[in-house]
Design a protein around this motif. Structure first.
Motif, PDB file in Angstrom:
ATOM      1  N   THR A 592       0.830  -1.220   0.000  1.00  0.00           N
ATOM      2  CA  THR A 592       0.000   0.000   0.000  1.00  0.00           C
ATOM      3  C   THR A 592       0.859   1.262   0.000  1.00  0.00           C
ATOM      4  OG1 THR A 592      -0.123  -0.047   2.421  1.00  0.00           O
ATOM      5  CG2 THR A 592      -1.870  -1.193   1.187  1.00  0.00           C
ATOM      6  N   HIS A 593       2.109   1.124   0.460  1.00  0.00           N
ATOM      7  CA  HIS A 593       3.002   2.282   0.483  1.00  0.00           C
ATOM      8  C   HIS A 593       4.349   1.880  -0.107  1.00  0.00           C
ATOM      9  CE1 HIS A 593       0.123   4.317   3.105  1.00  0.00           C
ATOM     10  NE2 HIS A 593       0.102   3.217   3.860  1.00  0.00           N
ATOM     11  N   PRO A 594       4.454   1.664  -1.426  1.00  0.00           N
ATOM     12  CA  PRO A 594       5.730   1.234  -2.029  1.00  0.00           C
ATOM     13  C   PRO A 594       6.867   2.209  -1.770  1.00  0.00           C
ATOM     14  CG  PRO A 594       3.899   1.088  -3.597  1.00  0.00           C
ATOM     15  CD  PRO A 594       3.386   1.830  -2.414  1.00  0.00           C
ATOM     16  N   ASP A 595       6.520   3.458  -1.591  1.00  0.00           N
ATOM     17  CA  ASP A 595       7.580   4.427  -1.392  1.00  0.00           C
ATOM     18  C   ASP A 595       8.247   4.315  -0.023  1.00  0.00           C
ATOM     19  OD1 ASP A 595       5.043   5.067  -0.397  1.00  0.00           O
ATOM     20  OD2 ASP A 595       5.621   7.177  -0.143  1.00  0.00           O
ATOM     21  N   LYS A 596       7.607   3.599   0.905  1.00  0.00           N
ATOM     22  CA  LYS A 596       8.162   3.457   2.260  1.00  0.00           C
ATOM     23  C   LYS A 596       8.972   2.175   2.443  1.00  0.00           C
ATOM     24  CE  LYS A 596       4.499   6.113   4.597  1.00  0.00           C
ATOM     25  NZ  LYS A 596       3.490   6.086   5.684  1.00  0.00           N
ATOM     26  N   ILE A 597       9.174   1.408   1.363  1.00  0.00           N
ATOM     27  CA  ILE A 597       9.811   0.088   1.516  1.00  0.00           C
ATOM     28  C   ILE A 597      11.219   0.228   2.081  1.00  0.00           C
ATOM     29  CG2 ILE A 597      10.749  -1.864   0.209  1.00  0.00           C
ATOM     30  CD1 ILE A 597       8.323  -1.706  -1.609  1.00  0.00           C
ATOM     31  N   THR A 598      11.971   1.152   1.512  1.00  0.00           N
ATOM     32  CA  THR A 598      13.363   1.293   1.982  1.00  0.00           C
ATOM     33  C   THR A 598      13.398   1.676   3.455  1.00  0.00           C
ATOM     34  OG1 THR A 598      14.017   2.001  -0.242  1.00  0.00           O
ATOM     35  CG2 THR A 598      15.533   2.477   1.568  1.00  0.00           C
ATOM     36  N   GLY A 599      12.521   2.610   3.830  1.00  0.00           N
ATOM     37  CA  GLY A 599      12.488   3.022   5.236  1.00  0.00           C
ATOM     38  C   GLY A 599      12.045   1.899   6.158  1.00  0.00           C
ATOM     39  N   CYS A 600      11.042   1.165   5.676  1.00  0.00           N
ATOM     40  CA  CYS A 600      10.552   0.067   6.509  1.00  0.00           C
ATOM     41  C   CYS A 600      11.628  -0.991   6.708  1.00  0.00           C
ATOM     42  CB  CYS A 600       9.313  -0.545   5.860  1.00  0.00           C
ATOM     43  SG  CYS A 600       7.868   0.526   5.936  1.00  0.00           S
ATOM     44  N   LEU A 601      12.373  -1.315   5.638  1.00  0.00           N
ATOM     45  CA  LEU A 601      13.446  -2.315   5.769  1.00  0.00           C
ATOM     46  C   LEU A 601      14.538  -1.821   6.702  1.00  0.00           C
ATOM     47  CD1 LEU A 601      13.774  -3.552   2.058  1.00  0.00           C
ATOM     48  CD2 LEU A 601      12.791  -4.793   4.000  1.00  0.00           C
ATOM     49  N   SER A 602      14.792  -0.529   6.675  1.00  0.00           N
ATOM     50  CA  SER A 602      15.820   0.021   7.570  1.00  0.00           C
ATOM     51  C   SER A 602      15.367  -0.009   9.024  1.00  0.00           C
ATOM     52  CB  SER A 602      16.162   1.456   7.167  1.00  0.00           C
ATOM     53  OG  SER A 602      16.644   1.487   5.841  1.00  0.00           O
ATOM     54  N   LYS A 603      14.043   0.236   9.236  1.00  0.00           N
ATOM     55  CA  LYS A 603      13.528   0.270  10.607  1.00  0.00           C
ATOM     56  C   LYS A 603      13.297  -1.118  11.200  1.00  0.00           C
ATOM     57  CE  LYS A 603      11.224   4.771  10.112  1.00  0.00           C
ATOM     58  NZ  LYS A 603       9.913   5.470  10.121  1.00  0.00           N
ATOM     59  N   LEU A 604      13.412  -2.155  10.401  1.00  0.00           N
ATOM     60  CA  LEU A 604      13.133  -3.514  10.892  1.00  0.00           C
ATOM     61  C   LEU A 604      14.060  -3.885  12.051  1.00  0.00           C
ATOM     62  CD1 LEU A 604      11.524  -6.165  10.472  1.00  0.00           C
ATOM     63  CD2 LEU A 604      13.354  -6.890   8.933  1.00  0.00           C
ATOM     64  N   LYS A 605      15.288  -3.401  11.967  1.00  0.00           N
ATOM     65  CA  LYS A 605      16.251  -3.758  13.027  1.00  0.00           C
ATOM     66  C   LYS A 605      15.909  -3.110  14.364  1.00  0.00           C
ATOM     67  CE  LYS A 605      20.044  -4.415   9.753  1.00  0.00           C
ATOM     68  NZ  LYS A 605      21.418  -4.007   9.364  1.00  0.00           N
ATOM     69  N   GLU A 606      15.078  -2.042  14.312  1.00  0.00           N
ATOM     70  CA  GLU A 606      14.732  -1.334  15.536  1.00  0.00           C
ATOM     71  C   GLU A 606      13.503  -1.914  16.209  1.00  0.00           C
ATOM     72  OE1 GLU A 606      14.291   2.682  14.436  1.00  0.00           O
ATOM     73  OE2 GLU A 606      16.320   2.875  13.579  1.00  0.00           O
ATOM     74  N   ILE A 607      12.786  -2.760  15.492  1.00  0.00           N
ATOM     75  CA  ILE A 607      11.561  -3.339  16.045  1.00  0.00           C
ATOM     76  C   ILE A 607      11.932  -4.406  17.068  1.00  0.00           C
ATOM     77  CG2 ILE A 607       9.458  -4.621  15.490  1.00  0.00           C
ATOM     78  CD1 ILE A 607       9.542  -3.344  12.727  1.00  0.00           C
ATOM     79  N   ASP A 608      11.161  -4.466  18.170  1.00  0.00           N
ATOM     80  CA  ASP A 608      11.407  -5.468  19.201  1.00  0.00           C
ATOM     81  C   ASP A 608      11.291  -6.876  18.627  1.00  0.00           C
ATOM     82  OD1 ASP A 608       9.770  -7.005  21.825  1.00  0.00           O
ATOM     83  OD2 ASP A 608      11.771  -6.176  22.072  1.00  0.00           O
TER      84      ASP A 608
END
Length: 1985
Positions: A592-608
């Protein structure tokens, strides 16, 4: 016809069969039988418990069981086919059964009952297994329980540890030794170090609330609270109580029992508390009236807390009473538990004086499943489960939770127009999206069903209430969206109506519009005002309003009105389905938000991580979806995210999610093209490793390579399935290129910081996990080659980082453990690489633990007896590569000291054991070909010799007891089997290479550094092997022994045969090993294995033969044999069978030898030594020190001294004997024992080495120390005379060295004076002596068929001594006669004891006959240094005259001569010689009268000198003599010997008859004087008795024909022994008890005897009391003085006088207590001997021989004048010894001559002839020579338990007198004063008469001498306190000459001193008394001991 059975082979007996038919086999229920044949309902076979006995039994008595047969035929073996656990159970229970009964015998009651319960449990479980109806899981569980109990029982009983695999016993032959070791080690470690449970649970059971002011229902809420973090850590356990304080639902345990689960070990600490909050349900005020308000509220009641640490001390189920407290201010209720924990006492108080909460608490340990099994009753009855808050430490993938925890915290409310604050109650509802209230989703806690609404408790008049109540809302996921929680606030009125008025509400949605749930934390909610009638059911009206401060919807001003009031809650979500993280939701919705993929992949390491694993599959699908979408753009990012998730699963918290990922890869992963991108990115990272500066991320990638390869492989497989295998070569090339990059990176050496080596280590750690993935796509050989190349690229330089080296080895280890290595094809490829790295590490002795593990795994794959070609080739490689380094490694690690810490020690033992197991595995796999190749590989003999020495040394290490734990018998047997097999192979090489003439045995020792010959090493290994404890089959149970013999045979015999074979091959080289191998071979022969002994004993003959050839004798062999025998037999080795076998085999071997005679002598010596050592060992096994131990030690000590001349052993046993004496408190004997060592030393400065307990010191110092120790023991033993001599010797040494300071400091003179004081002041008990004969072959050798004289203990009489001996020899039979036993008794296979009392005969009379010597000094010499003892037996010769039995009454006098004098180094010594003499009736009568006269004189003298406290003894003695005479006493002698018939028939007895007449007249004279004395001192109340005695005395005189003394003979005074009654200044009268030892109080009226009881007369008037005489029974008159011992037996006796003690015995209690009644004293007197056969010395002492009387008559000043036939009448009257009698004891004698002799009244003339007595002397001594011709008569043993010893008398022994008829008849006591010859003179010397008293006839005449030669006055010199009396020709052992002062040849150059002068004088005196030279016990001196 008997037919061999085919199927009926094995069965169990179900009914006992007695076997009464011919050839019947007796069987018992439960026996297992093996069946051989059958015939018509009968079987033939044997019971497995005794296979040697075969027989027949009915087939109906046996239940057949399935079994398989091995080795069919004669030696077939039957093995049951039942479950192995059942088989083990059966055999184990059989073994336990026997041991269980022994526990009862040993009184181990606790273990007995525990084992009984365990056995019953096992039987119950066995039944369950046999039924066969169990499910697979249940069967597994039952077997686990069975094996656990079997292991427990085996451990408790000390049985062996059983190796098991999946609960079944393992046959060590079926698995490799390394695997066997691991199984054993695992079970051992599990047993020794129990695993600490990581999970704990708290069981809580509510019992009741005890309080006086109840009456309302209560709610009780339990929870766990962390006071450190100030928060609850668990959910709540909620229960309701009724008005009585009891649970409302007692029938539902789950409502009042709960289990708090999943507590970690970190939570078992003192700051974790159990908190209990109690809420009452009722009126607002506790004291309100019932009609005040009908509405009920929840109101605070009380709180209790308990630290969980209080439960750690014990797991008790006892009820605890918790104190209940209430806060002082209601507003602090929310923190009352904190105040109680912090002990803020001002804020709370007790709810009542007796308030208490009764609960049961118990901590349980283990996982929840284990708890369910072990506490099944708890779960079966029902228990609620209370969880921890949130997730547990480990999140399981299948765990489904969706719990929202809401804590009602606090509120802020306005008064609302009221004058007082509100009573606020909060009501909570859960409302779904449709506005409906959700039912039953509010949980107050476990134990209570969920409710639909919640009502808070009410705080009275509080507008800022704080509740802190925790609620759990288990809302389903599907109801979360759109649902909200509504809180309604009401004021609770206290008026009668009790209304609850709604005044506001708050709400909070559970999920936001974006899908996120309510975030965790505290939420401050807005309180919206409302009226009572507001309809809140329409949720649309308020959901648009803001719910939390700071969150407003639009600009609605209405919401602002509610901001003044607030309500706070805390939420916490524990859900596996819902998330509160927005980044996670954004990633999952990436499309739903293809433009956020890079950010989401980067933030994955910060998720508990817990959020990621909850949505693991969705997350992975998202990543690979993004990769498929655009691999070029997102490939690297997706790869990094995938690496992060993979590494996240390495965390222990999420470790259990790995299977979830595996399942995803296998079943859900669909990225068929992903392998290309993954390989590409991975290779890119690997290529950058060597260049990158920061490698943390690269290392993360390498750590995740296992799952990266899994994705690669699975992707490739999907691609191949989809495309039919396209691009296969391309894929292979990619993998090859990737691994080439890896090899390059691995081959690089680390430079600089070492980051590269860390990356290498990370790669190697995870690389082995890739093998299994590669095998899915490649062939085994391909993968093996790839791995070999990769591992081969590792640098072998060892100076690199040690951690990298360890990682390399771990990689090798994982490779060996991998599936790849299990395949033989790949294993052969990988093995060289593995061995290469192992060799490098072992050579450097690094990482040994890992090396051991790898080697173990290598050998685990090689099964035993595997003949496959590949296995043989592998063994070739391993032998060539590792055997040598493996041996060196074992030698290295076993030579290190063990670590001190237990953990390190376990690790050390593990690594040692694993290397040993590896070596054993390798050796077991080696075949003949391998051994031959190994031996051929050595180029020189030196290399071969080094190898053999090395392997022999390692084998000796493996045999050590500490190598394996004690209960590892299985492992030890396997190891021994391998060792003996290897030794058999290597012994052949030893023979071939080291048994030729060119082999120089002597030079070899110099060539080698280890100084050990190879043959020595071989023989010592063999000896140690045979002596192992685990091979001693005799110690095993029958079943265990049978198993071992079936599997391995007796390995000791095998090795023994090999020793014999190798010894025979040595030929003339045997001389190099003599005598070194004698000790080891002797140790082997002592093992109780007949075959082994038969093989090994002949070697000693061979050694003797070769030694004879070399040196012409075999002294070396003899010396070594004797030295080793002592040490080995003292360790418990050897037995009687061995002694006989040793003797018979060697005697047979030497029959034809030229040196046979000396050989027989050696064998005889060794055999005799064995006899003594075996006796010594058997005696030492007993607990208490007894005579047997001491006698055995003395025997062995003398054997070493006299026969073997082994000085060191002699001294060792001296000290062993010394210790025994000290333990038994035989201090005198201990001193004599230590003197033996003292005599071996000289006063010199020669240095002595350290020996026993002595330090290194000079000979002078050691001798001084010994002297002081000996003196101390003499002092403690009251042998002070001996101590004085030693004090003088030490003083002389100090003086000779001018060591005045030491002489002064040691206070020698004071110490010596103290000993003199003790001699004079302290009483000493005179011991009794007993003769003991030990007859029969069952006695120990040193006692067998020998007789001894024993010195009794203090107060010990014959009966007590007999009982003691029978206790020491419980199987002995007491002989009831005193006759010498015949040969049948000697040879009997039994034990016979012959015991009777004997009388000591002192050898020297000098001290005893001296005037003025105190009695307490004389008493010492009476019973010390005694060689000779006497025993008398009366008998009748010819026809017995019934009217006057004295006519035929003879006495047989036996004299016993000892090998050493008593006391000595033992309390008993062997009789060396016996002499038997017969005394005629006339001689007996003479001796009786002489002794009685002497006794009368002594008593009269004591009375005159006032040594008596009362006159009773004299009264009784006079009464006994006079009364007996009146009733026919001496008249019996007249009738017997003065009649014409006797005089004519015995013309030779004329002189004796005259002597008897003189004694009668003398007795009358003494009696007359005694009556005169008696009249002076008799008290008034005894005057009538005195008058009666006077009247009877005149009757007596008339019966003797005496009218007046002057009329019938010249007046002659009675001569008393001391002439002038002179009393020594220091002497004091001493009263001594009958045994000569018991002290009797001087002034006690009981200290004087009753003559009536124990008197004996020379004549008796009645002949009817014969039986009374012998048995010791007494008339009623005996009871008159039954407390007192008699002073002596009288020569005359009345008819009512008591018979003597026939057995010379009394209970020991009689000795200790003189007040015992007569019947108690004599109730058991005659227990040992029958009346007629009783030894007479037990009855009376023997009269003195006339020759002895003559010999000692002249000794002393006042010897009683006797006639000497060799002197003329004038000569006899030359030197009379006058004596004066005086009734005035206070006056001195005035008529004394110049020579100091008293002038005495004239003595009546006596006949001048004295005939020598007719004696029949028989010598029965085995060695008649060597005795002094002058024999003292033997003193009889004191017969009576209470016989009185008067002062001045040595003893008051009975003598033969009178006839059988009277109380003192022929079986009465002789009235010798304990000794007859010596004793007479002693007694005469010792009677002090103070003043001469005139007698009625005052005419003095010279007194003729009628006792031998003319009396000669000797010098009145006091002898030394102690001197050694020895007979001239006696064996030179008897007494230590240390106690005689030797002549000092050159006195010290000092002024003359009194001490020196006295010593010299005393030495001269001592020399005069010593007839022969002083013997030395040993001819040589001790060199260094």
């Amino acid at each position: 016809m008997w037919i061999p059975t085919e199927h009926e082979k094995y069965g169990v007996v179900i009914a006992s069969f007695r076997g009464t038919v011919p050839y019947g086999l007796p069987l018992e229920i439960g026996d297992t039988v093996q069946i051989l044949e059958k015939c018509d309902g009968w079987y033939r076979g044997f019971a497995l418990k005794n296979p040697n006995i075969k027989g027949i039994f009915p087939s109906s008595y046996v239940h057949l069981k399935n079994a398989c047969v091995k080795n069919k035929g004669q030696f077939e073996m039957v093995i049951p086919t039942e479950d192995s656990v059942i088989t083990e159970m059966t055999s184990t229970l059989r073994d336990w059964g026997t041991m269980w009964k022994q526990l009862y015998v040993r009184n181990e009651g606790d273990l007995f009952h525990r084992l009984w319960h365990i056995m019953n449990e096992i039987l119950d479980l066995r039944r369950q297994v046999l039924v066969g109806h169990l499910t697979h899981d249940r069967m597994k569980d039952v077997k686990r329980h069975i094996t656990a109990r079997l292991d427990w029982g085996n451990e408790q009983l000390g049985l062996d540890l059983v190796p098991r695999k999946e609960y079944a016993m393992v046959d060590p032959e079926d698995i490799s030794i390394t695997e066997l070791y691991r199984l054993m080690e695992h079970r051992h470690r599990k047993k020794d170090t129990p695993v600490q449970a990581s999970s704990h649970h708290l069981f809580v059971q509510m019992k009741s609330l005890m309080c006086s002011n109840l009456g309302e229902e209560l709610e009780v809420i339990f929870s766990l609270f962390d006071s450190k973090e100030n928060r609850p850590i668990s959910e709540r356990f909620f229960l309701r109580l009724n008005r009585n304080g009891l649970p409302k639902a007692p029938d539902k345990p789950e409502r009042h029992c709960s289990l708090f689960v999943d507590l970690g070990s970190s939570e078992l600490r003192k700051d974790i508390y159990i908190t209990v909050h109690i809420i009452r349900i009722g009126r607002m005020g506790a004291g309100e009236k019932k009609n005040a308000c009908s509405v009920q509220y929840r109101r605070p009641f009380g709180c209790a807390v308990l630290s969980i640490a209080d439960l750690l001390t014990g797991e008790t189920k006892d009820d605890l009473i918790l104190k209940v407290y209430m806060c002082n201010t209601e507003s602090e209720w929310y923190q009352i538990h904190e105040n109680i924990i912090k002990k803020l006492n001002a804020r709370y108080n007790l709810t009542g004086s007796n308030a208490g909460l009764a609960v049961s608490l118990q901590l349980l340990h283990g996982d929840i499943e284990q708890i369910r099994r072990e506490y099944s009753s708890v779960f079966s009855h029902g228990v609620s489960i209370t969880r921890k808050l949130g997730f547990s430490n480990i999140i399981m993938p299948g765990e489904m939770r969706n719990d929202l925890y809401i804590t009602i915290e606090r509120g802020e409310f306005e008064k609302g127009g009221k004058s007082v604050a509100r009573n606020v109650e909060v009501t909570m509802f859960i409302v779904d999206s449709s506005g409906q209230t959700l039912k039953d989703f509010i949980s107050f806690g476990s134990g209570e069903p969920p409710a639909s609404e919640y009502h808070s408790f009410v705080l009275y008049h509080n507008n800022s209430p704080r509740w802190s109540e925790l609620l759990k809302l288990p809302i389903p996921v599907d109801k979360f969206r759109g649902a909200h929680i509504r809180f309604e606030f009401r004021h609770c009125s206290t008026k009668e109506k009790g209304e609850k008025k709604l005044f506001g509400f708050s709400f909070v949605p559970l999920m936001q519009e974006d899908g996120r749930t309510l975030p965790d934390g505290t939420h401050e909610l807005i309180v919206h005002k409302c009226e009572e009638n507001t309809n809140l059911q329409d949720t649309t009206r308020y959901l648009k309003l803001p719910f939390s401060k700071g969150i407003f919807l639009g600009n609605n001003n209405q919401a602002m009105k509610a901001t003044k009031e607030s309500f706070c809650i805390t939420s916490f979500l524990c859900s596996t389905k819902l998330t509160q993280n927005g980044d996670m939701l954004d990633l999952l919705k990436w499309r739903t938000h293809p433009d956020k993929i890079t950010g989401c992949l980067s933030k994955l390491k910060e998720i508990d991580g817990s959020e990621i694993v909850k949505f693991l599959q969705d997350t992975l699908d998202t990543l690979f979806g993004i990769l498929d979408e655009n691999s070029q753009k997102y490939g690297s990012k997706v790869f990094d995210s995938l690496v992060h998730i993979i590494n996240l699963l390495q965390d222990s918290k999420f470790h259990h999610f790995k299977p979830v990922m595996d399942t995803y890869i296998e079943s859900h992963f669909a990225g068929a093209l992903a392998y290309r991108d993954l390989i590409k990115v991975l290779k890119w990272y690997v290529d950058r490793i060597t260049e990158a500066e920061r490698q943390e991320h690269i290392q993360e990638v390498l750590k995740a390579q296992e799952y990266i390869f899994k994705y690669i492989v699975q992707s490739r497989r999907l691609f191949s399935l989809a495309t039919g295998g396209q691009n296969e070569e391309e894929f292979r090339c990619c993998i090859q290129e990737l691994l080439m990059s890896v090899r390059f990176f691995l081959s690089q050496e680390s430079k600089g910081s070492g980051a590269l080596s860390q990356s290498q280590a990370v790669f190697l750690s995870s690389f082995p996990a890739v093998y299994s993935e590669l095998l899915k796509l490649f062939d085994v050989r391909e993968v093996a080659n790839l791995v070999q190349d990769t591992l081969g690229s590792l640098p072998t330089i060892l100076h690199v980082d040690d951690s990298l080296q360890a990682i390399k080895l771990q990689c090798i280890g994982k490779t060996v453990e991998s599936q790849l290595y299990t395949n033989p094809d790949s294993r052969y490829i990988l093995l060289p690489v593995v061995l290469h790295h192992l060799h490098i590490h072992l050579q450097e002795q690094k990482d040994l633990i890992m090396c051991a593990r790898i080697l173990s795994n290598v050998f685990c794959l090689i099964k035993k007896n595997s003949s496959e070609k590949s296995v043989l080739e592998e063994i070739d490689v391993i032998v060539a590569s590792l055997l040598d380094i493996l041996l060196r490694t074992i030698l290295e690690i076993t030579s290190r000291p063990q670590p001190s810490s237990s953990a390190m020690r376990f690790q050390f033992q593990d690594v040692t054991g694993e290397f040993v197991a590896c070596l054993l595995s390798l050796l077991r796999q080696m075949t003949d070909r391998h051994y031959q190749q190994l031996l051929d590989s050595f180029n020189t003999k030196e290399e071969l010799r080094d190898f053999l020495l090395q392997i022999f040394t390692v084998f000796r290490i493996l045999i050590r007891p500490e190598m394996f734990p004690k209960d590892w018998t299985v492992m030890r047997l396997v190891a021994n089997n391998v060792i003996i097999t290897t030794v058999l192979y290597l012994s052949d090489a030893l023979r071939k290479n080291f048994l030729n003439e060119n082999f120089d045995y002597k030079n070899e020792l110099m060539k080698r550094k280890n100084e050990t010959l190879i043959w020595d090493s071989y023989f010592y290994l063999a000896v140690i092997f045979i002596n192992q404890l685990c091979l001693q089959l005799e110690m095993f149970t029958p079943s265990k022994k049978k198993k071992v013999l079936e599997k391995y045979g007796d390995m000791r015999v095998t090795m023994g045969c090999e020793i014999f074979s190798m010894w025979q091959n040595l030929g003339e080289h045997k001389l190099h090993f003599i005598p070194a191998l004698i000790g080891p071979f002797l140790e082997v022969t002592l093992i109780p294995q007949p075959d082994l002994r038969n093989v090994m004993i002949p070697i000693f003959h061979d050694m003797m033969d070769w030694e004879q050839r070399r040196s012409g004798n075999f002294k070396q062999v003899e010396a070594k044999l004797i030295d080793k025998l002592d040490s080995l037999m003292s360790e418990g080795k050897g037995d009687e069978t061995y002694r006989e076998l040793f003797n018979s085999i060697l005697l047979k071997k030497i029959e034809r030898e030229t040196w046979r005679e000396s050989g027989v002598s050696l064998i005889a010596t060794v055999t005799r030594l064995m006899e003594r050592l075996l006796d010594y060992r058997d005696c030492m096994k007993m607990g208490e020190v007894d005579g047997k131990k001491i006698g055995c030690t003395v025997s062995l000590l003398n054997f070493y001294k006299t026969e073997l001349n082994k000085e060191e052993m002699y001294i060792r046993y001296i000290h062993k004997l010394y210790d025994l004496h000290l333990k038994a408190q035989n201090f005198t004997e201990a001193a004599y024992t230590l003197l033996l060592y003292d005599e071996l030393l000289e006063w010199s400065d020669r240095p002595l080495r350290e020996f026993l307990t002595y330090p290194m010191q000079t000979e002078w110092q050691r001798k001084e120390h010994l002297h002081l120790t000996i003196i101390q023991n003499f002092d403690r033993g009251k042998c002070w005379e001996n101590g004085i001599i030693l004090w003088r010797k030490i003083a002389e040494q100090y003086e000779s060295y001018y060591d005045y300071r030491n002489l002064c400091e040691s206070q020698m003179q004071m110490m010596e004076a103290s000993l003199y004081d003790k001699i004079m002041d302290q009483q000493r008990l005179e011991p009794e002596f007993f003769r003991v004969g030990f007859y029969g072959k069952k006695f120990p050798f040193f006692l067998r068929n020998k007789e001894f004289v024993c010195r009794g203990h203090d107060y010990e009489r014959l009966e007590a001594f007999q009982q003691r001996m029978l206790n020491e020899f419980p199987h002995a039979i007491a002989m009831q006669h005193a006759n010498q036993p015949d040969e049948t008794i000697f040879q009997a296979e039994a034990q016979y004891l012959q015991i009777y009392a004997v009388t000591p005969i002192p050898e020297s009379q000098e001290v005893l006959q001296r005037e003025g010597v105190p009695d307490n000094i004389k008493s010492f010499y009476k019973v010390n240094h005694i060689w000779k003892f006497r025993y008398d037996r009366p008998f009748h010769k010819g026809t017995k005259d019934k009217e006057n039995e004295f006519k035929s009454l003879w006495v047989e006098r036996t004299s016993l001569y000892l090998v050493q004098s008593l006391p000595g180094i033992s309390r008993w010594f062997e009789v060396e010689k016996r002499e038997v003499v017969e005394m005629s009736p006339l001689e007996n009568a003479i001796e009786v009268l002489e002794n009685k006269n002497q006794q009368l004189k002594t008593l009269i003298s004591q009375c005159q000198t006032r040594q008596m406290q009362n006159i009773n003894p004299l009264t009784m003695c006079l009464n006994g003599v006079i009364d007996a005479a009146v009733n026919g006493g001496v008249s019996r002698y007249q009738e017997a010997f003065f009649v014409k018939e006797y005089i004519l028939s015995h013309p030779e007895d004329g002189e004796k008859i005259a002597r008897l007449r003189e004694l009668m007249l003398e007795q009358a004279q003494i009696l007359e004087f005694g009556l005169a004395v008696h009249e002076k001192f008799v008290p008034q109340d005894m005057r009538p008795l005195h008058k009666k005695l006077v009247d009877q005395f005149f009757v007596m005189k008339s019966s003797l024909g005496i009218q007046e003394f002057s009329a019938c003979m010249q007046a002659s005074p009675v001569h008393f022994p001391n002439g002038s009654p002179r009393v020594c200044r220091n002497s004091a009268p001493a009263s001594v008890s009958p045994d000569g030892t018991r002290v009797i109080p001087r002034r006690s009226p009981l200290s004087y005897p009753a003559v009536n009881r124990y008197s004996s007369s020379s004549l008796s008037s009645q002949a009817s009391a014969e039986v009374s005489n012998i048995t010791g029974q007494s008339e009623s008159s005996d009871e008159v003085f039954n407390m007192q011992p008699s002073p002596s037996t009288s020569s005359l006796s009345s008819t009512h006088s008591a018979s003597p003690n026939v057995t010379s015995s009394a209970p020991s209690s009689a000795r200790a207590s003189p007040l015992l009644s007569d019947k108690h004293k004599h109730s058991r007197e005659n227990s040992c001997l029958s009346p007629r056969e009783r030894p007479c010395s037990a009855i009376y002492p023997t009269p003195v021989e006339p020759s002895q009387r003559m010999l000692f008559n002249h000794i002393g000043d006042g010897a009683l004048p006797r006639s000497d036939p060799n002197l003329s009448a004038p000569e006899k009257a030359v030197n009379p010894t006058p004596s004066s009698w005086s009734l005035d004891s206070g006056k001195e004698a005035k008529n004394m001559s110049d020579s100091g002799k008293l002038i005495s009244p004239p003595v009546p003339p006596r006949p001048t002839q004295t005939a020598s007595p007719a004696r029949h002397t028989t010598s029965v001594s085995p060695s008649p020579a060597g005795r002094s011709p002058l024999k003292g008569s033997v003193q009889s043993f004191t017969p009576s338990p209470v016989e009185y010893h008067s002062p001045g008398l040595i003893s008051n022994s009975p003598v033969l007198s009178g006839s059988y008829s009277s109380g003192i008849s022929s079986l009465s006591r002789c009235s010798t004063s304990e000794t007859s010859g010596f004793e007479n003179q002693v007694n005469e010397q010792s009677v002090p008469l103070p003043v001469p008293v005139p007698v009625p006839v005052p005419v003095p005449v010279p007194v003729p001498s009628y006792g031998g030669e003319e009396p000669v006055r000797k010098e009145s010199k006091t002898p030394p306190p102690y001197s050694v009396y020895e007979r001239t020709l006696r064996r030179p052992v008897p007494l230590p000459h240390s106690l005689s002062i030797p002549v000092t040849p050159e006195p010290p150059a000092l002024p003359p001193k009194p001490l020196a002068a006295r010593s010299s004088h005393l030495e001269n005196g001592a020399r005069r008394t010593d007839p022969g030279p002083r013997p030395r016990p040993l001819p040589r001196k001790v060199s260094q001991l």
